[in-house]
Design an enzyme around this catalytic site. Structure first.
Site, short mmCIF file in Angstrom:
data_model
loop_
_atom_site.label_atom_id
_atom_site.label_comp_id
_atom_site.label_asym_id
_atom_site.label_seq_id
_atom_site.Cartn_x
_atom_site.Cartn_y
_atom_site.Cartn_z
N ASP A 338 4.56 12.84 3.14
CA ASP A 338 4.44 13.39 1.79
C ASP A 338 5.20 14.71 1.66
O ASP A 338 5.21 15.53 2.57
CB ASP A 338 2.96 13.58 1.49
CG ASP A 338 2.69 13.90 0.04
OD1 ASP A 338 3.11 13.10 -0.82
OD2 ASP A 338 2.05 14.93 -0.24
N GLU A 367 9.19 11.33 1.93
CA GLU A 367 9.20 11.37 0.47
C GLU A 367 10.24 12.40 0.04
O GLU A 367 9.97 13.59 -0.03
CB GLU A 367 7.83 11.73 -0.10
CG GLU A 367 7.82 11.66 -1.63
CD GLU A 367 6.70 12.46 -2.28
OE1 GLU A 367 6.51 12.30 -3.50
OE2 GLU A 367 6.03 13.25 -1.58
N ASP A 434 3.16 7.75 -8.19
CA ASP A 434 3.59 8.98 -8.85
C ASP A 434 4.39 8.76 -10.14
O ASP A 434 4.82 9.74 -10.76
CB ASP A 434 4.48 9.80 -7.89
CG ASP A 434 3.66 10.62 -6.92
OD1 ASP A 434 2.53 11.01 -7.25
OD2 ASP A 434 4.14 10.87 -5.79
#
Length: 589
Positions: A338, A367, A434
Site C-alpha cells: 500500500d 501500489e 479506491d
C-alpha cells in the site's frame, strides 16, 4: 532529420536483457521522420582495433502522434556489448552514439587514424545473471480475483449484513460495516475457482479499527471482525491445496494511532524509544479531537493513521519480521504494498531481500498509480497496480474521449514504458477498492464493460478482477463501490467472465506477444491479438456502429480460423458492441 526527437537510454526500457544473452534495444524518433534505423553491436572487450561490429535492422513497433519507436531483439554472442545506431532519412544519414550525432565512428578520426574510442559507444557493460528481473513463474500465469473482505461473504454464496464492532482485550475497538469474514471467503473458493481465477488478492486483514482495515494496530493477527488467525490458516491451506495462490495487503506506510509504538510516543513523549518511528512529531503528541489538525505526519490527512518513518532501519527490520511471520506461518505467496511510492526505497530493498530469503517465489506488487520504472528495476517490486491501463480503458470504452487508433497507440506506449518481461507482469485492472466501478462509468452499459473486460483478459499483463464486477456491481462513491457482494444475482455477466477466462487459460501462454490495433479504413473495429511462433488468439471488437465485411470473423481464405466465442455476430458482420474470439495456427511474422 529531427534530431531533438531522437532518444536512447542505456540500461533502461530502451536497452534490457530478457534472459540469458537475449538483448532488446529500442530507439525513439519523430513520427514519420526516419526512413531507416539500424543497430551495430560488438564485443566491448574485443581485442581488435577498430572494433568489429555486426549489423541488425530495426523495425517500428509503436507509432503515436509524436513519436515512433524502433526495436530489435537478438541473441548476443557477447556478455559485454557496445553498440551504436545508424539513422537514415532519405539521402541524409548519421551515426548516433554517446548521445551525439556524427558521420564518423569513435575508433577513427576524420583523417582515418586509429584512436582509442570504444568507450564512447553505448554500453551494456555486462549481462549479470543476478541482475535479471526474477519474477516468479507462477505469477506470470496468474489471473487474480481481488476481494474486499468486509464486503464479500460470511456464508456460502451469501453475505448476511452484520454491521457491528468488537471491543478487544487491549481496549481497541474493531468495526465491521457489512460483516464479511475470512470463513466466508473460504466457503466460496469453489465459486472463485470455477470462474477461472487461480490467485486471490485480499485487501487488509490485520487487526484494525475501521471497516476497511487500513488503520492497523496489530500486524501479527487477523482482525477480530474478520475472524481468527486459525480461520486465515485454514483459508491459506485450502487455497494452496487447490493449487491457487494468495496475496495479502501490506500497509507499511502508516499505522493506527493505537499501534503500540505510537501509543508509547503519546504516553512518553520525547523519552519514547519509538519517537524516531514517525514523521514530524511535535511534543507532546496528542490525538486531536474532531476537526483539530494532527501535530504529526499521517496518511493523506487521516489523523488516525500516523505516517511511519520507513527510512528508520529499526522500522525496516520490524516490518521485515512481519513479512517473515506471514510467509513462514501461512505460506502466503505475495504482498500487495500500500502507498508504495511514499515509502523509503531502502525500506523496500530490505523488505524484498528478507521476503525472498524465505521464499524466492514471493511476488511483490506496489501500489504506484503513475509511471513506476524506478520501482521496477528488480531490487524492489515485481509488478505494480496498473492504473494507467484502467484510465485508458475508461477514456475509450466508458467516456469516449479518444478514438480507437489513439487508444491502441496509448496502450502500446504504456506497454513499452518498461522492459517486455516487466510489462507482461503488471497487474492490470478496471476496478479496485479506491475507484468508482467501471460499469458505472459506462453508465450501466454492459456491452461497453464486456469489451473492456476482453482487453483486461487478453492484453499482456496480469488481469485482476475486483469482486462483484462479474455480478454487475455499480457505484461512484466509497460505500457504493464497496457494496455487498450481489450473491443473489444470476446475470449473464458471470457466465461471460467464466467463458472468457476458460478461453484465456486454454490458449494464452506466458511469453505470447500482444498487439492491439485498428485496421486501415475500419475505425470502429478494434483487434487484439496474442501470438507465439505458430498460434494466434484474436479478439475482434466493434466499438461503434455495425461493421460489414467477410474478414470480420477472421475467416481469411488462406487461414483456418476457429471461432471460440462471440456475441452479436453474423456470418459477415459484428453488430454494434459485439465481438468475436478466434483461434488459428499460423507461421510467425
Amino acid at each position: 532529420m529531427e534530431k531533438s526527437a531522437i532518444l536512447h537510454i542505456p540500461q533502461s526500457e530502451y536497452a534490457f536483457v530478457i534472459s540469458g544473452n537475449v538483448l532488446t534495444i529500442r530507439l525513439r524518433a519523430k513520427a514519420g521522420d526516419l526512413t531507416g534505423c539500424s543497430l551495430y553491436y560488438a564485443d566491448r572487450a574485443d581485442m581488435h582495433t577498430p572494433v568489429e561490429f555486426a549489423y541488425l535492422p530495426m523495425r517500428i513497433v509503436l507509432r503515436d502522434a509524436l513519436h515512433e519507436y524502433y526495436e530489435v531483439t537478438f541473441q548476443s554472442p557477447y556478455e559485454r556489448v557496445c553498440y551504436y545506431f545508424k539513422l537514415e532519412k532519405q539521402m541524409e544519414w548519421t551515426y548516433y552514439y554517446g548521445d551525439r550525432f556524427t558521420r564518423e565512428l569513435a575508433d577513427l578520426d576524420i583523417h582515418g587514424q586509429i584512436v582509442e574510442g570504444r568507450s564512447e559507444y553505448y554500453q551494456y557493460p555486462y549481462m549479470l545473471r543476478q541482475e535479471e528481473q526474477q519474477i516468479p513463474e507462477w505469477f506470470q500465469n496468474a489471473v487474480v480475483y481481488n476481494i474486499f473482505p468486509d464486503s464479500f461473504a460470511n456464508e456460502k454464496e451469501n453475505l448476511k449484513i452484520q454491521s457491528h464492532d468488537i471491543l478487544t482485550e487491549s481496549g481497541n475497538r474493531s468495526k465491521s460495516r457489512l460483516g464479511g469474514t475470512i470463513k466466508g471467503i473460504l466457503m466460496n473458493l469453489d465459486y472463485i475457482q470455477e470462474l477461472g481465477f487461480n490467485c486471490i488478492y485480499l485487501n487488509p486483514i490485520f487487526s484494525a479499527g475501521e471497516y476497511h482495515k487500513y488503520d492497523i494496530w496489530d500486524y501479527y493477527h487477523v482482525d477480530p471482525c474478520l475472524g481468527t488467525d486459525e480461520d486465515f490458516g485454514c483459508l491459506a491451506d485450502e487455497v494452496h491445496r487447490r493449487d491457487m495462490h494468495l496475496i495479502i495487503d501490506g500497509v507499511f506506510n502508516h499505522c493506527s494511532w493505537h499501534f503500540f509504538a505510537f501509543e508509547d510516543v503519546v504516553q512518553h513523549g520525547e523519552s519514547s524509544v519509538y519517537k524516531d518511528w514517525f514523521y514530524d512529531l511535535e511534543f507532546p503528541v496528542v490525538r486531536p479531537e474532531d476537526e483539530e489538525l494532527p501535530t504529526y505526519s499521517c496518511f493523506a490527512y487521516e489523523k488516525k493513521m500516523p505516517k511511519l518513518n520507513t527510512a528508520n532501519k529499526v522500522v525496516q527490520q520490524y516490518f521485515a519480521d512481519v513479512s517473515r511471520h506471514w510467509i513462514e506461518k501461512y505460506h502466503i505467496d505475495g504482498w500487495r504494498l500500500d502507498v508504495a511510492n511514499e515509502v523509503s526505497k531502502e525500506f523496500w530493498r530490505h523488505f524484498r531481500q528478507a521476503a525472498r530469503a524465505i521464499n524466492p517465489e514471493i511476488v511483490l506488487i506496489g501500489e504506484v498509480w503513475e509511471n513506476a520504472r524506478v520501482w521496477l528495476k528488480g531490487d524492489m517490486f515485481d509488478s505494480v497496480m496498473n492504473y494507467e491501463f484502467r484510465g485508458l480503458c475508461r477514456d475509450f470504452f466508458a467516456l469516449g474521449k479518444m478514438d480507437g487508433e489513439t487508444f491502441a497507440s496509448s496502450m502500446a506506449k504504456m506497454y513499452y514504458r518498461y522492459p517486455d518481461h516487466v510489462s507482461d507482469c503488471q497487474l492490470n485492472l478496471l476496478d479496485s477498492h479506491d475507484v468508482p466501478r467501471f460499469l458505472s462509468l459506462c453508465s450501466g452499459d454492459l456491452k461497453k464493460w464486456k469489451l473492456a473486460f476482453l482487453v483486461l483478459a487478453f492484453y499482456p499483463g496480469i488481469p485482476s478482477l475486483f469482486y462483484g464486477d462479474e455480478k454487475g456491481i455499480e457505484g461512484i462513491k466509497e460505500f457504493a463501490y464497496r457494496s455487498p457482494m450481489k450473491w443473489e444475482e444470476r446475470n449473464e455477466t458471470a457466465a461471460f467472465v467464466k467463458e472468457v477466462m476458460k478461453i484465456r487459460k486454454k490458449f494464452v501462454k506466458s511469453g505470447m506477444k500482444g498487439r492491439l490495433y485498428v485496421p486501415e479504413n475500419q475505425k470502429n473495429l478494434l483487434i487484439l491479438e496474442r501470438r507465439d511462433e505458430n498460434e494466434v488468439i484474436e479478439i475482434r471488437m466493434n466499438t461503434g456502429v455495425d461493421l460489414c465485411g467477410m474478414d470480420l470473423c477472421g475467416m481469411e481464405e488462406k487461414e483456418e480460423s476457429t471461432v471460440l466465442y462471440g456475441e452479436g455476430i453474423s456470418e459477415e458482420s459484428i453488430g454494434a458492441s459485439g465481438f468475436v474470439i478466434n483461434y488459428r495456427k499460423e507461421a510467425s511474422e
